[in-house]
Design an enzyme around this catalytic site. Structure first.
Site, PDB file in Angstrom:
ATOM      1  N   PRO A  84       0.901  -1.224  -0.050  1.00  0.00           N
ATOM      2  CA  PRO A  84       0.021  -0.057  -0.029  1.00  0.00           C
ATOM      3  C   PRO A  84       0.900   1.292  -0.009  1.00  0.00           C
ATOM      4  CG  PRO A  84      -0.875  -1.627   1.681  1.00  0.00           C
ATOM      5  CD  PRO A  84       0.597  -2.108   1.115  1.00  0.00           C
ATOM      6  N   MET A 132      69.548   0.742   7.388  1.00  0.00           N
ATOM      7  CA  MET A 132      71.136   0.303   7.532  1.00  0.00           C
ATOM      8  C   MET A 132      71.875   1.250   7.952  1.00  0.00           C
ATOM      9  SD  MET A 132      71.308  -1.991   3.905  1.00  0.00           S
ATOM     10  CE  MET A 132      70.446  -0.706   2.775  1.00  0.00           C
ATOM     11  N   ASP A 168      64.974 -13.828   1.397  1.00  0.00           N
ATOM     12  CA  ASP A 168      65.801 -12.993   2.234  1.00  0.00           C
ATOM     13  C   ASP A 168      65.856 -13.156   3.601  1.00  0.00           C
ATOM     14  OD1 ASP A 168      67.220 -12.269  -0.137  1.00  0.00           O
ATOM     15  OD2 ASP A 168      66.086 -10.358   0.107  1.00  0.00           O
ATOM     16  N   GLY A 172      62.139  -8.395   1.909  1.00  0.00           N
ATOM     17  CA  GLY A 172      61.695  -7.610   3.034  1.00  0.00           C
ATOM     18  C   GLY A 172      61.225  -6.169   2.324  1.00  0.00           C
ATOM     19  N   GLY A 173      60.262  -5.608   2.834  1.00  0.00           N
ATOM     20  CA  GLY A 173      60.084  -4.450   2.633  1.00  0.00           C
ATOM     21  C   GLY A 173      59.457  -4.361   1.287  1.00  0.00           C
ATOM     22  N   THR A 233      57.239  -0.614   2.885  1.00  0.00           N
ATOM     23  CA  THR A 233      58.826  -0.485   2.974  1.00  0.00           C
ATOM     24  C   THR A 233      58.732  -0.098   4.417  1.00  0.00           C
ATOM     25  OG1 THR A 233      60.776   0.688   2.479  1.00  0.00           O
ATOM     26  CG2 THR A 233      58.747   2.073   2.575  1.00  0.00           C
ATOM     27  N   ALA A 234      59.940  -0.468   5.116  1.00  0.00           N
ATOM     28  CA  ALA A 234      60.078  -0.519   6.435  1.00  0.00           C
ATOM     29  C   ALA A 234      59.867   0.988   6.991  1.00  0.00           C
ATOM     30  CB  ALA A 234      61.588  -0.937   6.948  1.00  0.00           C
ATOM     31  N   PRO A 251      57.150  -4.989   5.933  1.00  0.00           N
ATOM     32  CA  PRO A 251      58.357  -4.791   7.100  1.00  0.00           C
ATOM     33  C   PRO A 251      58.322  -6.010   7.950  1.00  0.00           C
ATOM     34  CG  PRO A 251      56.344  -3.628   7.533  1.00  0.00           C
ATOM     35  CD  PRO A 251      56.033  -4.142   6.056  1.00  0.00           C
ATOM     36  N   LYS A 288      71.725 -13.651   4.458  1.00  0.00           N
ATOM     37  CA  LYS A 288      72.891 -13.640   5.301  1.00  0.00           C
ATOM     38  C   LYS A 288      72.634 -14.385   6.397  1.00  0.00           C
ATOM     39  CE  LYS A 288      75.412  -9.732   3.935  1.00  0.00           C
ATOM     40  NZ  LYS A 288      74.541  -8.529   3.907  1.00  0.00           N
TER      41      LYS A 288
END
Ligand code: SAH
Length: 474
Positions: A45, A387, A252, A305-306, A335-336, A229, A274
């Site tokens: 309605p 780094m 890595d 990484g990153g 990225t970091a 990260p 490493k």
């Protein structure tokens, strides 16, 4: 006992969907039906704005009156959403009498079918139901599926449909056709379509069809993937897809086990970082592995990484692969610097404080003896140094000499975004103290600039204190 259901998909060309009711519940169902291009008849309605608008646009038929037996008998399915128990029960009874399938909103006891929650990637549709046991759980599941399926999945399905006849023409053997679809859908061709690059999809399909027709091994390829990260849920959806399609993953030291766990189970994992007591792989050797594996026909993920293009030597790998005429894709990562900034609620740029942000490394460029910090002198600049831990003294001396205030706030973030994240802070002039902190062994970033004062540094240690404590221990 829980009601049981058998899922079916209703062909919207096969009849009319009758929706009884004009309120919000009805509108919600009408919206879904219209999206599925169903023929919809709404009887009520009075009707709310959305339903009226649909009627004005001729996307539904609206009858402004009470529902009658003929409306129900003539429909293929009925959804009763009046919220009025008498009307809803009437609809259910008449529908059952005429053998018409009926759903009464929120009344499974009166319904012969229920409407699932859906993830819509038309033509791909995922329907989810908890049979009424837990609508919230069903919604959670829906959200998870929603997040895990590319928004372009429908385009991929349509692309596959457009390929069908070509595939049938070029591959006469059913086994090869199946192999084609498996390789194509798992490979970079499908990925190209999902990334809105249908040309890449067509090219990949063409190559794959050629290889299968000639009984050759399909071409391999390398994807450089940014793993972010550290925290696994900071991967992009695209990176996750690449990990789930890889034959071999070359990774890595910065890539943790939680991220590798997300990869395809039978993917071969090769660590080239490493590690203590072992020589790391030289860049040439890594390039060689990537090239050999791709030539062997593998789908290779080079996981870093990153972001692969931020101090990740991604450019060198791309160049080596191009030289070897191997196709390469790149998937960005967080990225970091941006990962750490988010973790500390540290804005890298901010009006009045920093209008430039630089990502720099404290390692000298090739052919130079010393890193060049001149570009980081501007006091309106946030300098993020990768780094940099062992170069803290050099950085400090250089920046102060270049005119940055000795009291410029600095943060050092170790293991950013991971459960063992550690924050140190202090004025620039104290930064050299970090060299004396013996247990600062994880990856660490140095952030220099006035924006550091805006960050949430709860739980942070100061350079001076920690360095002194460490000397006392030693
Ligand atoms: N491609 C990477 C950087 C590789 S260079 C990226 O885009 O992030 C390695 C340096 O990155 C480390 O020495 C450290 O300075 C920084 N880094 C990487 N991950 C980090 C993390 N979780 N926390 C702090 N710094 C990190």
């Amino acid at each position: 006992m829980t009601q049981s259901y058998f899922p079916i998909f209703w062909d919207t060309d096969s009849g009319t969907a009758l929706v009884v009711g004009g309120g919000e519940n009805a509108a919600r169902k009408v919206r879904l039906l219209v999206a599925a291009r169903a023929r919809v008849h709404v009887v009520a309605p009075t009707a709310g704005e959305e339903i009226q608008a649909f009627a004005e646009e001729d996307r539904i038929i609206l009858s402004r009156r009470p529902v009658g037996e003929d409306d129900i008998a003539g429909a293929a399915i009925v959804i009763a959403a009046t919220g009025d128990n008498d009307v809803d029960s009437y609809c259910a009874a008449i529908a059952q009498a005429h053998g018409v399938k009926v759903n009464v909103v929120d009344r499974p006891d009166l319904s012969s079918f229920i409407v699932p929650s859906i993830v819509d990637r038309s033509p791909i549709l995922v329907a989810i139901s908890s049979a009424g046991t837990s609508p919230v759980l069903a919604r959670r599941i829906r959200e998870r599926i929603e997040a895990s399926l590319s928004p372009n999945l429908g385009k991929l399905a349509e692309f596959a449909a457009s390929l069908r006849s070509t595939v049938a023409e070029r591959l006469n053997d059913g086994r090869k056709r199946r192999a084609f679809w498996e390789l194509f859908l798992d490979g970079y061709g499908a990925e190209g379509v999902l990334e809105n690059r249908p040309d890449a999809g067509r090219q990949a399909a063409d190559e794959l069809l050629g290889a299968l027709a000639r009984d050759e091994k399909p071409k391999g390829r390398v994807t450089l993937v940014g793993a972010g990260p550290g925290a696994a849920d900071l991967l992009t959806l695209r990176a996750l897809r690449a990990l789930q399609q890889a034959d071999i993953i070359v990774y890595d030291a910065l890539v943790g086990p939680e991220i590798l766990d997300l990869a395809r189970r039978d993917a071969f994992r090769l660590f080239v970082g490493k590690a203590k007591g072992r020589h790391s792989y030289s860049q040439d050797r890594i390039n060689g592995i990537l090239i050999d594996e791709a030539r062997r026909g593998s789908s290779v993920v080079r996981l870093k990484g990153g972001d692969p293009f931020v101090f990740g030597r991604g450019g060198e790998e791309v160049a080596a692969l191009r030289n070897a005429e191997i196709d390469v894709d790149v998937i960005p990562g967080i990225t970091a610097a941006t990962g750490a900034a988010a973790a500390l609620r540290l804005p890298l740029t901010q009006r009045d404080l920093a209008n430039v942000v630089s990502f720099a490394t404290a390692h000298p460029a090739a052919g130079k003896d010393e890193p060049d910090f001149a570009a980081l002198a501007d006091p309106n600049q946030t300098a993020v140094i990768y780094m940099g831990k062992t170069k803290a003294a050099e950085i400090t001396t250089a920046l102060i000499k270049l005119g940055r205030r000795p009291d410029t706030p600095v943060a050092v973030i170790e293991n950013a975004t991971l459960s063992n994240q550690r924050i140190l802070t202090g004025p620039l002039c104290d930064l050299p103290g970090i060299a004396a902190i013996s247990d600062l062994t994880g990856p660490a970033l140095i952030v220099i600039g006035d924006v550091v004062a805006e960050a949430d540094l709860t739980g942070a240690e100061t350079f001076a204190q920690t360095a002194t404590k460490d000397r006392a221990v030693a």
